[in-house]
Write a protein that holds these residues in place. Structure first.
Motif: not given
Length: 366
Positions: A49-50, A56-58, A62-63, A76-78
């Motif tokens: 969900n949002v 996750l900041e992704i 794309s997940l 894009q995963l820090s």
């Protein structure tokens, strides 16, 4: 033929109805304030969900279809979130624990719950709920208990010390004529002065451990901060620190006990100077002060580039008698906490070891 058509039509209508229900519940899950992520029995991510995508900041798109390994390798995963995911995997999936608490980079507290087994048909459901408010209430209640205990202990100690001091003072007054006869009256004066000084110290200790009710007056927060900066500026320069204050065009008024609020800000600035001094004279110290208005509150921000604090120190920062200084009493911040609370405000602290500390004081806007 008509029977077959009716059966097909009924099946189609049932499918449509099921799809509408599924879309409805997916829409609800998508906009929950809790983060939701679902892996199927093969370890493939089928729903996120949002809120979870924000954590996750992704981007969500794309997940979908990723495995846990795929998420960990996501470009894009820090680095910070990757460490958190690995810790969550270790604490929940690997150790078979159903609950795990973690903090985000803004200091928020989250409770992660894992659901799996027969009721999920082999799927894994992870939900993350923001429990920051509960943690704050819990911390406030815990802090209040400790401060109440401190007040009782302080009053008891002060009473036990004052009793013998009062007796000594009385006997010295009785002996004073005899000391005057032998020309030693100055001894009596010295003893009386030291007893009075002892009583003053006890009074200060009682006031610091249990602040009096605030005597409020309306004041512009900028003028109050300027007074504190003037008091500390010379000491800061001597310690290689620079204090900068961002001035506001429009005044912000607060109804406070100016003396008590100055005591709190002075305490935080002096702690900041000590934290900078611990890094050595070659470190250019910087203490920055600015104010903001947030709805019904006024925020006072005090940040430094000192040595910072680890999580263990942060968790005990407002504990009475807790100090990291050799000559500290450990009462400064616990008293500051009580003063701000008595004004209907709160103190927030964010610190990174080796980088510095940010204090934010919130007070009701007048």
């Amino acid at each position: 033929m008509s029977e077959i058509q009716e059966t097909v039509l009924e099946s189609f209508q049932t499918f449509q109805s099921t799809q509408l229900v599924k879309d409805k519940y997916e829409n609800i899950l998508e906009h929950l304030d809790s983060g939701i992520i679902l892996f199927d029995s093969h370890g493939i991510l089928t729903f996120v969900n949002v809120q979870m995508a924000k954590l996750l900041e992704i981007p969500r798109a794309s997940l979908i279809g990723c495995t846990l390994t795929g998420i960990l390798r996501h470009p894009q995963l820090s680095r910070l979130n990757k460490r958190k995911l690995l810790r969550i995997y270790r604490e929940t999936i690997f150790h078979r624990k159903k609950h795990h608490e973690f903090c985000d980079d803004r200091g928020g507290h989250w409770l992660l719950t894992v659901t799996y087994g027969d009721q999920m048909n082999g799927d894994f459901l992870l939900s993350a709920k923001d429990v920051s408010d509960y943690k704050q209430i819990e911390q406030t209640a815990y802090q209040n208990d400790k401060l109440a205990m401190l007040g009782k202990i302080s009053a008891s100690i002060a009473h036990e010390i004052r009793n013998p001091l009062t007796a000594i003072r009385g006997f010295i007054q009785l002996l004073r004529p005899h000391l005057l006869q032998i020309g030693k009256d100055e001894y009596a004066k010295i003893i009386m002065m030291e007893i009075d000084r002892g009583n003053d110290i006890i009074s200060e200790f009682l006031n610091s451990s249990k602040p009096t009710s605030p005597q409020t007056s309306v004041i512009d927060v900028s003028s109050l901060l300027k007074d504190v900066v003037l008091l500390t500026e010379s000491e800061a320069l001597m310690n290689g620190c620079q204090i900068t204050m961002q001035d506001r065009e429009l005044p912000l008024y607060i109804s406070v006990d100016a003396k008590q609020i100055k005591q709190v800000i002075l305490n935080i600035i002096k702690n900041a100077m000590d934290a900078i001094a611990d890094l050595g004279h070659n470190h250019p110290g910087m203490i920055q002060i600015h104010t903001e208005q947030d709805h019904k509150n006024v925020q006072i921000h005090i940040s430094d580039n000192g040595k910072g604090m680890d999580n263990n120190t942060l968790s005990r920062l407002f504990d009475p008698f807790f100090t990291t200084k050799e000559s500290g009493t450990g009462l400064g911040l616990s008293v500051s906490y009580r003063i701000i609370k008595n004004h209907g405000g709160y103190i927030y602290v964010d610190s990174v070891l080796g980088k510095g500390t940010d204090f934010m004081i919130t007070l009701p806007h007048n």
